[in-house]
Design an enzyme around this catalytic site. Structure first.
Site, mmCIF file in Angstrom:
data_model
loop_
_atom_site.group_PDB
_atom_site.id
_atom_site.type_symbol
_atom_site.label_atom_id
_atom_site.label_comp_id
_atom_site.label_asym_id
_atom_site.label_seq_id
_atom_site.Cartn_x
_atom_site.Cartn_y
_atom_site.Cartn_z
ATOM 1 N N SER A 73 0.846 -1.192 0.000
ATOM 2 C CA SER A 73 0.000 0.000 0.000
ATOM 3 C C SER A 73 0.878 1.237 0.000
ATOM 4 O O SER A 73 1.995 1.229 0.537
ATOM 5 C CB SER A 73 -0.890 0.017 1.250
ATOM 6 O OG SER A 73 -1.546 1.270 1.391
ATOM 7 N N TYR A 79 -2.022 -0.581 10.159
ATOM 8 C CA TYR A 79 -2.058 -0.888 8.731
ATOM 9 C C TYR A 79 -0.752 -0.474 8.054
ATOM 10 O O TYR A 79 -0.150 -1.255 7.297
ATOM 11 C CB TYR A 79 -3.244 -0.178 8.089
ATOM 12 C CG TYR A 79 -3.395 -0.422 6.599
ATOM 13 C CD1 TYR A 79 -3.858 -1.638 6.128
ATOM 14 C CD2 TYR A 79 -3.078 0.568 5.667
ATOM 15 C CE1 TYR A 79 -4.005 -1.876 4.767
ATOM 16 C CE2 TYR A 79 -3.216 0.354 4.317
ATOM 17 C CZ TYR A 79 -3.683 -0.871 3.865
ATOM 18 O OH TYR A 79 -3.819 -1.094 2.517
#
Length: 249
Positions: free
Chosen positions: A137, A150
């Site tokens: 990501s 995350y």
């Protein structure tokens, strides 16, 4: 069928929805033989009805080993692995429980390790230039507020993949990561809808990107395709930002 993946045998983990589903469709169109691992039995479009499919939880080592072995047999070998499995978590640190943290790391980081480890014996036998592509990501490059768990898991995935690229280079196996920004998937839409005023949330998200828009799953699939094909034969160990410019904007 001719195409940039003609003759290649590839397993896509998380291939039943979102970016994974778009990747399966693109790979099939490019001539690959594709098999899917997913936690749910929500099969992607399969016009021929012959797509090998295994239901397995990425955190379960025995289930992943069994699924990879069976799917590699179904495909007659393995030339590539794509890992599109991931969880998101939006929460300030004081609200993150041990269970939240452990589950996120188990899926986003440890699960990727288990997939790669299970695929490795099959990839080593490939004579077609084996590849691994892990979906990280842009939050692993430039973090976002409220996503400490995350961001940490995705940054860890990048370092895992870079180290693995060094380890497997003598075997001719290339390992890379894709770092998407916001992508218009069901997961993204559910996150937006959960915070009220959907249009305001979308506008806020778009403003983080130089291109001022949200990506489609197909755009990310195109990058995964490139890193899984011979077109990127001299590329390994990269964390490729496919994020509309967020990482520099």
């Amino acid at each position: 069928m001719s195409g940039s993946l003609s003759g290649r045998r590839i397993v896509v983990a998380g291939g039943a929805q979102g970016i994974g589903r778009a990747t399966v469709a693109r790979f099939l169109n490019e001539g690959a033989s594709v098999a899917v691992i997913d936690r749910d039995d929500a099969r992607p479009d399969d016009p021929g009805g012959t797509l090998p499919y295994a239901v397995a939880d990425i955190t379960d080592s025995a289930a992943i080993d069994h699924a990879l072995n069976r799917l590699a047999d179904d495909l007659g070998g393995l030339d590539g692995l794509v890992n599109c499995v991931g969880l998101d978590l939006l929460a300030p640190l004081e609200n993150i429980t041990d269970e939240d943290w452990d589950r996120l790391i188990a899926v986003n980081l440890t699960g990727a390790m288990k997939l790669c480890r299970a695929a490795l014996p099959h990839l080593r036998r490939s004579e077609n230039g084996a590849t691994i592509v892990n979906l990280s990501s842009a939050a692993g490059l430039v973090p976002l507020k409220g996503r400490s768990a995350y961001a940490a898991s995705k940054a860890g995935l990048q370092m895992f993949s870079k180290s693995l690229a060094m380890e497997l280079a003598p075997d001719g196996i290339r390992v890379n990561t894709i770092c998407p920004g916001a992508v218009d998937t069901a997961l993204f839409r559910s996150s937006i809808d959960a915070h009220g005023d959907t249009e305001a949330q979308l506008e806020s998200a778009r403003n983080r990107y130089a291109l001022n828009r949200i990506a489609s799953p197909e755009e990310i699939a195109s990058a995964i395709l490139w890193l899984s094909s011979a077109e990127s034969s001299y590329v390994t160990g990269v964390a490729l930002a496919v994020d509309g410019g967020r990482s520099f904007h």
